[in-house]
Scaffold this motif. Structure first.
Motif, PDB file in Angstrom:
ATOM      1  N   HIS A  10       0.849  -1.188   0.000  1.00 19.63           N
ATOM      2  CA  HIS A  10       0.000   0.000   0.000  1.00 19.63           C
ATOM      3  C   HIS A  10       0.881   1.233   0.000  1.00 19.63           C
ATOM      4  O   HIS A  10       1.964   1.224   0.593  1.00 19.63           O
ATOM      5  N   THR A  17      -5.113   6.127  -0.051  1.00 20.10           N
ATOM      6  CA  THR A  17      -4.230   4.957  -0.075  1.00 20.10           C
ATOM      7  C   THR A  17      -4.550   4.075  -1.278  1.00 20.10           C
ATOM      8  O   THR A  17      -5.709   3.844  -1.598  1.00 20.10           O
ATOM      9  N   GLU A  19      -3.536   0.355  -3.360  1.00 21.21           N
ATOM     10  CA  GLU A  19      -3.020  -1.001  -3.169  1.00 21.21           C
ATOM     11  C   GLU A  19      -2.506  -1.525  -4.495  1.00 21.21           C
ATOM     12  O   GLU A  19      -3.038  -1.215  -5.556  1.00 21.21           O
TER      13      GLU A  19
END
Length: 65
Positions: A10, A17, A19
């Protein structure tokens, strides 16, 4: 945190955020998408692939979780 190729990681972006997957660790200077990165043994970078867009980017290992 030790990161290995293929790990889910991440990182922060202006949108929040994100991923993705760790693709390749770099410890020497390299270029990606026309940008130069000064990777070293002390400050390695990872090429990561976003799960959302599939695009690749480079991030300092210290900025990944």
């Amino acid at each position: 945190m030790a990161i290995s190729k293929g790990d889910t990681v991440h990182w922060n972006t202006p949108q929040g955020t994100t991923e993705g997957k760790a693709v390749e660790k770099k410890t020497k200077e390299f270029h990606l998408d026309g940008q130069k990165f000064n990777a070293s043994d002390d400050e390695p970078y990872w090429v990561v692939e976003s799960s959302k867009s599939g695009k690749q980017a480079a991030h300092k290992e210290s900025s990944l979780s």
